[in-house]
Write a protein that holds these residues in place. Structure first.
Motif, short mmCIF file in Angstrom:
data_model
loop_
_atom_site.label_atom_id
_atom_site.label_comp_id
_atom_site.label_asym_id
_atom_site.label_seq_id
_atom_site.Cartn_x
_atom_site.Cartn_y
_atom_site.Cartn_z
N LEU A 15 45.32 48.65 34.08
CA LEU A 15 44.29 47.62 34.19
C LEU A 15 42.91 48.24 34.39
O LEU A 15 41.92 47.80 33.78
CB LEU A 15 44.61 46.68 35.35
N LEU A 16 42.83 49.28 35.20
CA LEU A 16 41.56 49.95 35.43
C LEU A 16 41.05 50.61 34.15
O LEU A 16 39.85 50.56 33.85
CB LEU A 16 41.71 51.00 36.54
N MET A 17 41.97 51.21 33.37
CA MET A 17 41.57 51.82 32.09
C MET A 17 41.09 50.73 31.13
O MET A 17 40.11 50.94 30.39
CB MET A 17 42.75 52.59 31.49
N GLY A 18 41.78 49.60 31.13
CA GLY A 18 41.36 48.49 30.29
C GLY A 18 40.00 47.97 30.70
O GLY A 18 39.16 47.62 29.85
N PHE A 19 39.76 47.92 32.01
CA PHE A 19 38.46 47.49 32.53
C PHE A 19 37.34 48.40 32.03
O PHE A 19 36.28 47.93 31.59
CB PHE A 19 38.49 47.48 34.06
N VAL A 20 37.59 49.70 32.09
CA VAL A 20 36.60 50.67 31.62
C VAL A 20 36.30 50.46 30.14
O VAL A 20 35.14 50.45 29.72
CB VAL A 20 37.09 52.11 31.87
N LEU A 322 33.16 49.11 41.07
CA LEU A 322 34.28 48.15 41.13
C LEU A 322 35.11 48.38 42.39
O LEU A 322 35.47 47.42 43.09
CB LEU A 322 35.15 48.28 39.88
N ILE A 323 35.43 49.65 42.67
CA ILE A 323 36.25 49.96 43.85
C ILE A 323 35.49 49.61 45.13
O ILE A 323 36.07 49.07 46.08
CB ILE A 323 36.65 51.45 43.82
N ASN A 324 34.19 49.91 45.14
CA ASN A 324 33.39 49.56 46.32
C ASN A 324 33.37 48.05 46.54
O ASN A 324 33.47 47.56 47.67
CB ASN A 324 31.95 50.07 46.15
N PHE A 325 33.26 47.30 45.43
CA PHE A 325 33.25 45.84 45.53
C PHE A 325 34.60 45.32 46.02
O PHE A 325 34.67 44.43 46.87
CB PHE A 325 32.93 45.23 44.16
N ALA A 326 35.70 45.90 45.49
CA ALA A 326 37.04 45.47 45.90
C ALA A 326 37.26 45.74 47.39
O ALA A 326 37.85 44.91 48.10
CB ALA A 326 38.10 46.20 45.06
N CYS A 327 36.80 46.89 47.86
CA CYS A 327 36.94 47.21 49.29
C CYS A 327 36.12 46.23 50.14
O CYS A 327 36.57 45.78 51.20
CB CYS A 327 36.48 48.64 49.56
N GLY A 328 34.93 45.88 49.64
CA GLY A 328 34.09 44.92 50.36
C GLY A 328 34.74 43.56 50.44
O GLY A 328 34.67 42.89 51.48
N ILE A 339 40.41 35.22 46.57
CA ILE A 339 40.99 34.42 45.49
C ILE A 339 40.20 34.62 44.19
O ILE A 339 40.77 34.77 43.11
CB ILE A 339 41.04 32.93 45.89
N GLY A 340 38.86 34.64 44.34
CA GLY A 340 38.02 34.85 43.16
C GLY A 340 38.28 36.19 42.50
O GLY A 340 38.32 36.29 41.27
N PHE A 341 38.46 37.24 43.31
CA PHE A 341 38.72 38.57 42.77
C PHE A 341 40.08 38.63 42.10
O PHE A 341 40.25 39.27 41.04
CB PHE A 341 38.65 39.61 43.90
N ILE A 342 41.07 37.96 42.69
CA ILE A 342 42.41 37.92 42.08
C ILE A 342 42.36 37.20 40.74
O ILE A 342 42.98 37.64 39.75
CB ILE A 342 43.41 37.24 43.04
N ILE A 343 41.62 36.10 40.68
CA ILE A 343 41.47 35.38 39.40
C ILE A 343 40.81 36.26 38.35
O ILE A 343 41.20 36.29 37.18
CB ILE A 343 40.66 34.08 39.62
N PHE A 344 39.80 37.04 38.79
CA PHE A 344 39.13 37.97 37.88
C PHE A 344 40.13 38.99 37.31
O PHE A 344 40.12 39.28 36.10
CB PHE A 344 38.00 38.70 38.62
N LEU A 345 41.01 39.53 38.17
CA LEU A 345 42.00 40.50 37.71
C LEU A 345 42.97 39.88 36.72
O LEU A 345 43.35 40.52 35.73
CB LEU A 345 42.76 41.07 38.91
N ILE A 346 43.36 38.63 36.98
CA ILE A 346 44.29 37.95 36.07
C ILE A 346 43.65 37.73 34.70
O ILE A 346 44.26 38.00 33.66
CB ILE A 346 44.74 36.60 36.68
N ILE A 347 42.40 37.25 34.71
CA ILE A 347 41.69 37.03 33.45
C ILE A 347 41.51 38.34 32.69
O ILE A 347 41.69 38.40 31.47
CB ILE A 347 40.32 36.37 33.72
N ALA A 348 41.17 39.41 33.42
CA ALA A 348 40.97 40.72 32.79
C ALA A 348 42.26 41.23 32.15
O ALA A 348 42.25 41.75 31.03
CB ALA A 348 40.46 41.72 33.82
N SER A 349 43.39 41.06 32.86
CA SER A 349 44.66 41.53 32.32
C SER A 349 45.07 40.74 31.08
O SER A 349 45.60 41.31 30.12
CB SER A 349 45.76 41.43 33.39
N ILE A 350 44.80 39.43 31.07
CA ILE A 350 45.11 38.60 29.90
C ILE A 350 44.24 39.01 28.72
O ILE A 350 44.73 39.12 27.58
CB ILE A 350 44.90 37.11 30.23
#
Length: 377
Positions: A15-20, A322-328, A339-350
């Motif tokens: 997922l991280l590679m896909g994000f990049v 991204l990692i700094n934001f996730a930690c925050g 919840i918003g971050f989890i939704i973002f991850l789901i949308i990104a993976s799709i």
């Protein structure tokens, strides 16, 4: 090695590679859009910049094949042919049997320094695909709807624009028009029988119009046609998803060079030449099935470090925030943010999965064999 294979299979890393890839692609597309102001001022500079930008995106996919999965690519050709790679404009004909055939072609382009300037006659639907289609648009890729009466003007115009292209290019053609499946093969051989043409065992009947038109328009620019026949060791059926999961494949490519002056100028004679070429490609595949290799000497070009360095640059640039934001988000304790971050991850993976789906055999179709489709030849 087992640990490395396990890490490659982790969804979070994929997922991280896909994000990049996605975010860097959007940044590259935006920069490409900004370069449009250069077209009327300095067309050569526009093209040079866009070749470099395209390289920065496509090389991330090549990195997956070369460094992530460790797939090996072996050429069956002579040294005299290899010595011309990257030093001339050519038309490349490749069989369309596998999900990653384009990626193997890109790998060869990268190893000989022409990945950014590689071209293709692409189906119009890909123009709407984010990142891929948008990048190709700025690269002056020729798109067609595979209906000649509609494509004639667009194809001629697009090809004629490439006559003065400043960087050496390999113009890829899938002359079969669509990816090989058993159903399409049966239909194709029915067409071959009705036209009195020899049947093929491992290929679809080539559609000659695209090849003859491309050769006609680019004559004087291209100096040769490369016939590339691709197969994989041990009857492997490679997929892009397999590459993402770190699975290693062994690709073999038979490459033959035909000088343009040896190919007939007359359209009908040129079409006959192409049909004969595909009969020879079929014989090569038959030999591969029996012997497990193509005939002739082998050359294994070394992978270059630039694809890996390019990916590491984008990963460093994009993953740190991204990692700094996730930690925050995690330490904030805010349910809304989490919840918003989890939704973002789901949308990104799709979204990433849908991009991979563009290459899948079962999901890439065409009107091939449709009796209502207009004939192209």
């Amino acid at each position: 090695m087992a640990l490395l294979a396990y890490l490659k299979s982790l969804f979070i890393l994929q997922l991280l590679m896909g994000f990049v890839f996605v975010v860097s692609g959007l940044i590259i597309n935006f920069i490409q859009l900004c370069t449009c102001i250069l077209w009327p001022i300095n067309k050569r500079l526009y093209r040079t910049i866009n070749c470099r930008l395209a390289y920065s995106l496509w090389s991330q996919l090549v990195m997956l094949l070369e460094w992530w999965s460790g797939t090996e690519c072996t050429l069956y050709t002579d040294q005299a042919t290899v010595d011309k790679f990257g030093k001339e404009h050519v038309i490349t004909i490749l069989n369309h049997n596998y999900e990653i055939d384009f990626l193997c072609g890109w790998t060869m382009c990268e190893r000989y320094g022409i990945l950014g300037s590689s071209k293709v006659l692409a189906k119009h639907e890909l123009l709407k695909v984010p990142l891929i289609g948008w990048t190709w648009y700025f690269l002056e890729i020729v798109f067609c709807k595979r209906k000649w009466e509609e494509d004639r003007k667009t194809v001629f115009s697009g090809l004629n624009r490439l006559k003065d292209y400043p960087e050496y290019m390999w113009f890829l053609l899938y002359c079969e028009g669509t990816r090989f499946t058993e159903t399409k093969h049966q239909i194709s051989m029915q067409v071959a029988e009705s036209k009195g043409l020899p049947k093929l065992k491992y290929h679809l009947l080539p559609r000659t119009k695209g090849f003859t038109t491309t050769l006609q328009c680019l004559k004087g620019t291209v100096t040769a046609v490369y016939d590339v026949t691709l197969n994989f060791k041990d009857n492997q059926t490679p997929t892009l998803l397999g590459i993402v999961n770190g699975k290693k494949y062994k690709a073999d490519l038979s490459v033959r060079r035909f000088p343009v002056e040896d190919i007939p100028d007359d359209e009908k004679e040129c079409a006959i030449w192409l049909h004969k070429l595909y009969q020879e490609k079929d014989a090569l595949q038959e030999n591969y099935k029996k012997e497990g290799k193509f005939p002739g000497p082998t050359i294994t070009p070394k992978r270059r470090p630039w694809t890996l360095l390019n990916f590491l640059f984008w990963a460093t640039l994009l993953l740190s925030p991204l990692i700094n934001f996730a930690c925050g988000v995690a330490v904030s304790g805010s349910p809304l943010l989490i919840i918003g971050f989890i939704i973002f991850l789901i949308i990104a993976s799709i979204a990433i999965r849908r991009l991979i789906g563009v290459t899948e055999v079962k999901k890439t179709g065409s009107s091939y064999g449709n009796p209502e489709a207009k004939k192209e030849n």
